[in-house]
Design an enzyme around this catalytic site. Structure first.
Site, PDB file in Angstrom:
ATOM      1  N   LYS A  79     -43.688  35.551 -26.888  1.00  0.00           N
ATOM      2  CA  LYS A  79     -44.890  35.081 -27.984  1.00  0.00           C
ATOM      3  C   LYS A  79     -45.893  35.905 -27.508  1.00  0.00           C
ATOM      4  CE  LYS A  79     -47.766  31.347 -29.492  1.00  0.00           C
ATOM      5  NZ  LYS A  79     -48.141  29.717 -29.210  1.00  0.00           N
ATOM      6  N   SER A 154     -47.990  27.042 -33.568  1.00  0.00           N
ATOM      7  CA  SER A 154     -48.244  28.519 -33.612  1.00  0.00           C
ATOM      8  C   SER A 154     -47.289  29.538 -33.258  1.00  0.00           C
ATOM      9  CB  SER A 154     -49.480  28.488 -32.648  1.00  0.00           C
ATOM     10  OG  SER A 154     -49.381  28.429 -31.158  1.00  0.00           O
ATOM     11  N   SER A 178     -47.295  23.388 -30.511  1.00  0.00           N
ATOM     12  CA  SER A 178     -47.042  24.941 -30.851  1.00  0.00           C
ATOM     13  C   SER A 178     -45.453  25.166 -30.605  1.00  0.00           C
ATOM     14  CB  SER A 178     -47.990  25.477 -30.378  1.00  0.00           C
ATOM     15  OG  SER A 178     -49.045  25.605 -31.173  1.00  0.00           O
TER      16      SER A 178
END
Lengths: 491, 475
Positions: A79, A154, A178
């Site tokens: 990420k 997210s 997330s």
């Protein structure tokens, strides 16, 4: 042999036995990225040159019989809020576009020490703020199961890339759901570890007391293998803790016979979609068939979860994000004429709507005169939530619940109604507030053939128990599908 | 009308730990800009602070030395504000649970002994420095100082004059230096004071409106600032105007202060608990260990000097106020075994040299054993008092070794009576007029002849010897 269909452990096995060269694995995954990512937009950047360079080094050591790590040679995607030295780390924000950190996060160092290969940085909600991956400066991500839908957020890129076979496994971060929620939306497996079990050093902070890095993979075994590599006390993170070393083989050797599992009844009440509720009740029966004792129990504290979470998270976020001021690095407004202007314009232009909304919320709840009515009360709610879980774990070994009230939402649905988006986090945020581990595993499909996820929540530092249960469940069920299986191949 | 002045101080002191409070960068003063900096103290995204435990130890030491209670479970908080010298846009400090509270420092004021109460002591990180480049007309940031550990020592408003403030600061400085917590070099900014000051008509119960003054970097500036600000406030009241609560910046060159911001523009720092650092727990064992490692503190040393050495109160006050004078004094006593003589040399000759050269005791850089050596040589009668002073001057400015210097420059006392007699006879021959005056009854002429003889002998003969020979010759 389609390399990209393999799990990370399968691939690692074939790399170790030299049936597959690391270079071939890189070729295969980059080929998929080139083929699909224009459509899905999972990656913000790839780092092919260092990846191939690293592959040569590791291959030489594998050939010399030197390698011992379970995932050696396996490509991993990360990420884009996890710092990678000299490699762009943007947090999906204009503010950090082209920003290259001068150091690597501890998890990156650990994966490197385990001879894994970083192949690219994954798209996400800007600064990890959002539940749909639509707030990225680099554009929204599409759900591989349905391109008209969001992948969740997210860590949308981290989940969608694994689902779309553009990654073998990835690292996401989970502040209020997330990791778990996009895993649920994309039909993959993800672990939000106990707060303090994985170093946060190098994770660009959203809410420091809630953030944790965790693995996302095709199945439980892969998750467990990567968690073993990244977990453990880190001298660079004062909030990381000492705990007995996690060993992934324990996960695949366990059983859930006689284990007590509790379902918070409040997790199945108003607001949950029928399909999700049915899937959870099916899972309950499945777990009972596997020998667990499952029952519902009352957890009325759930109603305080969302307000407490958004107050604490936004308060910490507004402080954490203040360093992006246009002075030292990152975006600096070309229109600014003096210091105050530099602050105001750089931040107004460089940060997106959702980020600014949370910064303003955070500043509001910390303002003098409001601190006691909001922030202090949220801390009190946090104590009560922790106590509720503590009480529940005197009766149960594991808690079970849905990850999200619905399956993947249509694009654009929640952007217009942020409150609706916030309420979608109802089942996940409490786990961050309490600092507990939770694994999100696929447990069914809705009427539109969209995956549904459930979460198994554990005691602090007892990832082993929940991963064992998840592993047994995955073995016994058939929910691990790729969108390719159900819909006649990826586009 | 008579007015009372009320003053409270916020003192910031940089700790003399080797590394910064939250990273491993050095705390050394004066490196090239941005060379004592890493990703942590420059606030790079994703970095986390890691507490330097020595900072806690120093804070507890300071707390114990100032009679504070130690907060066994204390925490850091974030103080949020934007400024280019603060790279995270928040300072890690302590608001809710500071490490020390409720102490006092005893000062000797004009009115006798007085306790200045300490409200609290907290740990925090220093910010960087802004440097204006007049050539490019821009402002540059140097982060070297970012993350240097600070203690903020907050007093109660217990002082009522500039002199009391200086007494308090001197006492505090001595404590910090004795315990090794800080070098307290004001010109390097390792001791800084903000002054909260208000005035009220004598006898009035409630305090007047206060102002806060920043940017004082010497005791002289502090004295001047206090005098100027109390005068300004009294004049306002005399004119029937009100004192406005504000923060003022002292300009020592102009000798005036000006308003930086008023209460209305005061920052809302939005303090909240620092989530990146676990709370600090201080155990009994830790406190006991720190207590046992505490050096003799200024007050005790002073009492011991008086009782053990019989030194005057005033002298001991001056010497014990500076750890640097203490070091010199104790080393000198060790060598010459005579505390009174050692103290006398420090109070008279050293003070004169410090004043003449504008040097602070902390900048004394001669070998501390030299003064003791000089005293020993003098007491042995090997040099004259005049020579001893001269040698000490050389020691002070050039750090010469007394023995070598005396030998190389032939400064030993003349013991050869014949040579002295010959030199005096020469003087008498050249000063026939004075000799005649003396013989004619003018006794002052004798003093003149002694002076001339001493000069001819370059001060290396003992005065008694010269007098004796002179009397002998003149009859």
């Amino acid at each position: 042999m389609d390399i990209c269909k393999m799990t990370a452990l399968e691939l690692a096995g074939k790399i170790h036995s030299k049936e597959i060269m690391i270079k071939d694995a890189l070729d295969a995954v980059y080929k998929n990225i080139d083929k699909f990512d224009a459509e899905y937009n999972c990656y913000i950047s790839t780092c092919r040159e260092p990846a191939y360079r690293r592959a040569v080094e590791i291959q030489a050591r594998i050939d010399a019989g030197e390698i011992i790590s379970a995932l050696a040679g396996v490509p991993v995607s990360v990420k884009d809020n996890i710092c990678t030295k000299d490699i762009e780390t943007t947090c999906a924000s204009l503010m950090l576009k082209n920003f290259k950190p001068i150091y690597s996060a501890s998890v990156i160092d650990k994966m490197e020490a385990a001879d894994m290969i970083l192949i690219g940085k994954l798209n996400m909600d800007e600064f990890a703020m959002g539940s749909t991956s639509e707030t990225s400066y680099f554009g929204e991500i599409s759900n591989p199961w349905d391109k008209g839908r969001v992948p969740g957020g997210s860590s949308g890129g981290a989940a969608a890339s694994v689902s779309a076979q553009e990654a073998f496994l990835s690292l996401g971060s989970d502040t209020g759901g997330s990791i778990r929620q996009p895993c649920s939306f994309c039909g993959v497996t993800g672990l939000k570890p106990t707060y303090g079990s994985v170093s946060r050093y190098g994770l660009i902070a959203y809410a420091s007391s809630l953030d944790q890095i965790g693995p996302i993979a095709k199945d439980v075994a892969d998750c467990a293998a990567l968690f073993e590599i990244i977990s453990g006390k880190d001298a660079k993170d004062g909030t990381s803790m000492d705990f007995p070393k996690f060993e992934y083989p324990n996960v695949t050797n366990g059983s859930i016979k006689g284990k007590k599992i509790g379902i918070p009844a409040d997790y199945l009440g108003r607001g949950i979609s029928c399909d999700v509720k049915d899937a959870i009740l099916n899972a309950k029966r499945e777990l009972e068939n596997l020998g667990a004792i499952v029952e519902e129990f009352a957890m009325p504290i759930v109603k305080y979860a969302i307000p407490a979470y958004y107050i604490i998270a936004c308060a910490e976020a507004c402080s954490n994000l203040s360093r992006y001021d246009g002075i030292k690095y990152g975006y600096s407004s070309p229109l600014a004429e003096n210091l105050k202007d530099t602050y105001i314009k750089s931040r107004s232009e460089g940060l997106g709507m959702e980020v600014k909304r949370r910064i303003m919320l955070g500043n509001f709840v910390l303002s003098s005169g409001y601190y006691d009515s909001y922030y202090k009360k949220a801390l009190m709610a946090k104590k009560l939530i922790q106590q509720s879980f503590f009480d529940a774990f005197t009766k149960y070994d594991i808690l079970l619940g849905p990850v999200a009230p619905t399956t993947a939402l249509k694009k654009g649905e929640s952007l217009s109604d942020p409150l609706k988006m916030y309420l979608g986090d109802i089942y996940t945020v409490m786990i961050n507030i309490a600092g507990l581990p939770a694994v999100s595993v696929p447990c069914g499909f809705d009427k539109d053939n969209l995956p549904i996820g459930m979460q198994l929540i554990g005691k602090p530092f007892d990832e082993t128990t929940i991963l064992q249960a998840a592993y047994v469940f995955q073995k016994a069920t058939d929910f691990l599908k790729s969108p390719a299986d159900l819909q006649g191949g990826l586009s | 009308m008579n007015y009372e002045i009320t003053i409270g101080l916020e003192v910031h002191t940089e700790l003399s730990t080797k590394s910064k409070i939250f990273c491993n960068c050095t705390t050394l003063f004066g490196g090239e800009p941005n060379t004592h900096v890493c990703e942590i103290c420059s606030g790079m995204p994703g970095t986390l602070p890691l507490l330097n435990q020595t900072v806690v130890e120093y804070a507890v030491k300071t707390g114990l030395a100032t009679n504070c209670s130690i907060t066994r479970y204390n925490k850091f908080d974030r103080k949020n504000y934007f400024y280019p010298d603060l790279p995270k846009a928040y300072q890690i400090s302590q608001l809710y649970l500071p490490v020390c509270r409720n102490g006092y420092v005893e000062i000797d004021s004009d009115a006798g002994k007085k306790k200045v109460r300490i409200h609290e002591i907290h740990m925090e990180e220093d910010a960087g420095k802004l440097i204006h480049d007049p050539w490019e007309d821009c402002t540059l940031v140097d982060y070297n100082r970012c993350g240097v550990p600070l203690l903020e020592i907050v007093s109660e408003p217990d002082m009522s004059s500039a002199q009391e403030v200086i007494d308090y600061l001197e006492k505090l400085r001595a404590i910090l230096q004795y315990t090794g917590v800080s070098d307290c070099k004001m010109q390097e900014g390792s001791l800084r004071a903000d002054i909260n000051l208000s005035v009220r008509p004598a006898g009035q119960k409630e305090l007047g409106t206060r102002t806060e003054m920043k940017n004082m970097n010497s005791f002289k500036a502090i004295t001047r600032a206090i005098e100027s600000e109390s005068k300004r406030q009294i004049e306002l009241l005399e004119e029937g105007k009100e004192v406005v609560q504000q923060t003022r910046r002292w300009d020592d060159n102009k000798g005036t202060s000006y308003s930086m911001r008023s209460k209305e523009d005061a920052h809302d720092y939005k303090y909240f608990p620092e989530p990146d650092l676990p709370p600090i727990e201080i155990s009994d064992a830790q406190i006991d260990e720190i207590k046992s490692s505490m050096p003799e503190l200024p007050q005790n040393k002073k009492l011991r000097y008086i009782s053990e050495f019989g030194l005057p109160q005033y002298d001991t006050g001056i010497i014990t106020n500076s750890i640097h004078l203490v070091y010199l004094f104790e080393e000198t006593v060790k060598i010459c075994k005579n505390p009174k003589i050692a103290a006398n040399w420090i109070m008279v000759e050293l003070m004169k040299l410090l004043n003449d050269s504008g040097t602070l005791p902390e900048n004394i850089n001669f070998n501390h054993s030299s003064l003791g050596k000089i005293i020993v040589i003098l007491e042995q009668g090997k040099i004259t008092r005049e020579t001893a002073k001269k040698v000490f001057g050389e020691v002070f400015y050039n750090d010469v070794d007394p023995d070598t210097y005396i030998k190389d420059n032939n400064l030993s006392v003349m013991t050869d009576s014949l040579a002295i007699r010959t030199a005096i006879e020469d003087v008498l021959t050249q000063n026939e007029k004075s000799v005649n005056e003396y013989k004619g009854g003018k006794t002052q002429a004798f003093q003149y002849l002694i002076g001339q003889s001493m000069r001819a002998l370059k001060g290396q003969a003992q005065a008694q010897e010269v007098t004796k020979i002179l009397k002998d010759i003149l009859g």
